[in-house]
Design a protein around this motif. Structure first.
Motif, PDB file in Angstrom:
ATOM      1  N   ASN A 194       0.865  -1.181   0.000  1.00 24.16           N
ATOM      2  CA  ASN A 194       0.000   0.000   0.000  1.00 24.16           C
ATOM      3  C   ASN A 194       0.899   1.228   0.000  1.00 24.16           C
ATOM      4  N   SER A 238      -8.157   4.114  -0.930  1.00 23.98           N
ATOM      5  CA  SER A 238      -8.829   3.597   0.260  1.00 23.98           C
ATOM      6  C   SER A 238      -9.232   4.697   1.239  1.00 23.98           C
ATOM      7  N   LYS A 264      -4.205   1.608  -2.182  1.00 20.39           N
ATOM      8  CA  LYS A 264      -4.046   0.164  -2.004  1.00 20.39           C
ATOM      9  C   LYS A 264      -3.878  -0.489  -3.378  1.00 20.39           C
TER      10      LYS A 264
END
Length: 489
Positions: A194, A238, A264
């Protein structure tokens, strides 16, 4: 000297007439007088009939100086509130560590010099939207994007800029920007990672005591807005945050704002294009353990093809990533796959060496037994046929034993049975047993010894898959649970 005396007399006369005067108060009163005069001019001038005339009067250079920031004469900072609407995020590049974004950047501030509350135009036009060219005639903040590599304003079909003046002096300045921003990525978990990217906004020239930036979070509405239809091929947004920051440099302390974007990575592409193919290649290298080690072309072809395929795949992945000093998750996976397929190729080399040594030992054992049988036959025929010459005996022996070497089956048994029957008539009973036992000894010598090469293949066919399964369990447990910290600078 004369000039100095004249100046002294003028100061003395001023002191006698007005008394001591504070120069700063005099300057402030002068500015206030000018502002009141201009406001009164706007309020009572009946000659202003059109909005064009009103704007020309409002931002006339004789009463409005765009070089001076608002509230400069009051010695307080000008507060600028900001909002950002993100339209798109695209071209996230791991090699250059940057990304492109299309956003709408809005700024609002109060400029008391543009206040026209007490005029007739306050009721006619509570707010006035200006042409984008008039932005050069009013003061605007010197905001810039600290982490921008490239940027430009959108000019399709006209320059996408909005300037709106409210009657209380509030100014709204909105513009659409196309930016390429720097994003320092942490790739230890790639492609299971991420990423956190930022939009850093700051003032270039005004220090914190002159200019202050704030997020516009009025009415409990987020200052960061994202397009609901935003989609990216490799990532999903996200979360996003609005933060404050200050930067201290050699020229002073400056205000700045941060937009933190939490991205992400989507793993499906790499699962289909990298992990599953490389896993199948490793499994294919394990199939070679079940191929007979005497099939040299098949074993060599499978081993070399799997090694070359994994090497090519690994090179293609590395070309899409930056040359970082740390080890990435994809590096561990591809290196492990290469180790497994290369170990499979080395295993066949070991099996081949073991097989050749076994054949050599078998040939030596067979040769020793054949030589022993030859010597026994020579000893027997010397006793049995004393009337024949030694040369004839040796030639007969060589001829018979050569036939036995070529035919270990029925032909050899028949030949020796014939000689045994001849021996039964002229020799004592124990001697024929030696001759009759010769075919059995040759057959015993011809039987293969324990096949060590085949045993190694069998062990490898079990050990390699088990080791690969254990590696997969450890790999996925470690990298799915690993946490990489991001420090926003």
């Amino acid at each position: 000297m004369i000039l100095r005396n004249i100046l002294f007399l003028l100061v003395l006369i001023t002191y006698l007439l007005y008394g001591p005067v504070d120069c700063q108060e005099l300057w402030a009163s002068k500015n206030n007088d000018e502002t009141m005069e201009s406001t009164n001019y706007l309020r009572h001038d009946a000659t202003i009939n059109t909005v064009e005339e009103f704007l020309d009067t409002l931002i006339n250079s004789s009463r409005y100086d765009r070089r001076i920031r608002p509230f400069f004469d009051q010695h307080k900072a000008c507060n600028v509130t900001m909002t950002i609407h993100i339209n798109t995020i695209s071209a996230i590049n791991e090699v250059n560590m940057d990304y492109n974004t299309d956003l709408i950047f809005r700024q609002s501030w109060y400029d008391p010099r543009l206040n026209y509350t007490g005029t007739d135009w306050a009721t006619k036009s509570p707010q006035i939207t200006l042409h984008y060219s008039l932005i050069d005639r009013i003061w605007v903040p010197d905001s810039f994007f600290r982490n921008a590599k490239e940027g430009k304003r959108s000019d399709i079909t006209v320059p996408n800029r909005l300037i709106r003046i409210h009657r209380d002096g509030k100014v709204l300045y909105s513009q659409r920007l196309l930016l390429k921003l720097d994003c320092q990525m942490k790739l230890q978990k790639f492609p299971l990672d991420n990423q956190t990217c930022v939009v850093n906004i700051g003032s270039y020239g005004f220090a914190t005591n002159d200019l202050a930036f704030f997020w516009d979070e009025a009415q409990n509405v987020s200052a960061i807005r994202v397009n609901e239809d935003l989609e990216m091929p490799d990532f999903v947004l996200s979360n996003h945050e609005a933060r404050y920051c200050n930067r201290t440099t050699a020229t002073g302390s400056f205000t700045c704002l941060l937009v933190v974007l939490h991205l992400k990575r989507l793993f499906g592409y790499y699962l289909v294009q990298v992990y599953i193919p490389s896993m199948l290649i490793v499994i294919l290298s394990f199939v070679s353990f079940w191929i007979d080690h005497k099939s040299v072309p098949a074993r060599i072809s499978v081993g070399l093809l799997t090694v070359l395929t994994v090497t090519t795949q690994s090179s293609g992945i590395r070309s899409q990533l930056p040359r970082v000093s740390y080890i990435k998750a994809i590096d561990v996976w591809m290196s492990a796959c290469l180790v497994f397929v290369f170990a499979g190729l080395l295993e066949y080399a070991l099996v081949n060496v073991i097989a050749r040594k076994g054949e050599l030992r078998q040939q030596v054992r067979f040769s020793k037994e054949v030589i022993g049988n030859r010597l026994a036959q020579v000893h027997f025929y010397k006793k049995d046929d004393a009337h024949q010459s030694s040369a004839e005996t040796m030639e007969t022996l060589v001829h018979k034993t050569s036939g036995a070497e070529r035919n270990l089956g029925g032909t050899t048994t028949t030949s020796h049975a014939h000689y045994s029957s001849m021996s039964n008539a002229n020799a004592p009973s124990p001697t024929p047993q030696i001759v009759l036992s010769q075919p059995a000894q040759l057959a015993k010598a011809a039987k293969p010894v324990r096949d060590s090469a085949q045993f190694v293949d069998l062990i490898s066919a079990v050990l390699f898959p088990v080791a690969f399964i254990v590696f997969n369990i450890i790999y996925w447990m470690v990298y799915l649970n690993m946490h990489v910290e991001y420090v926003l600078k």
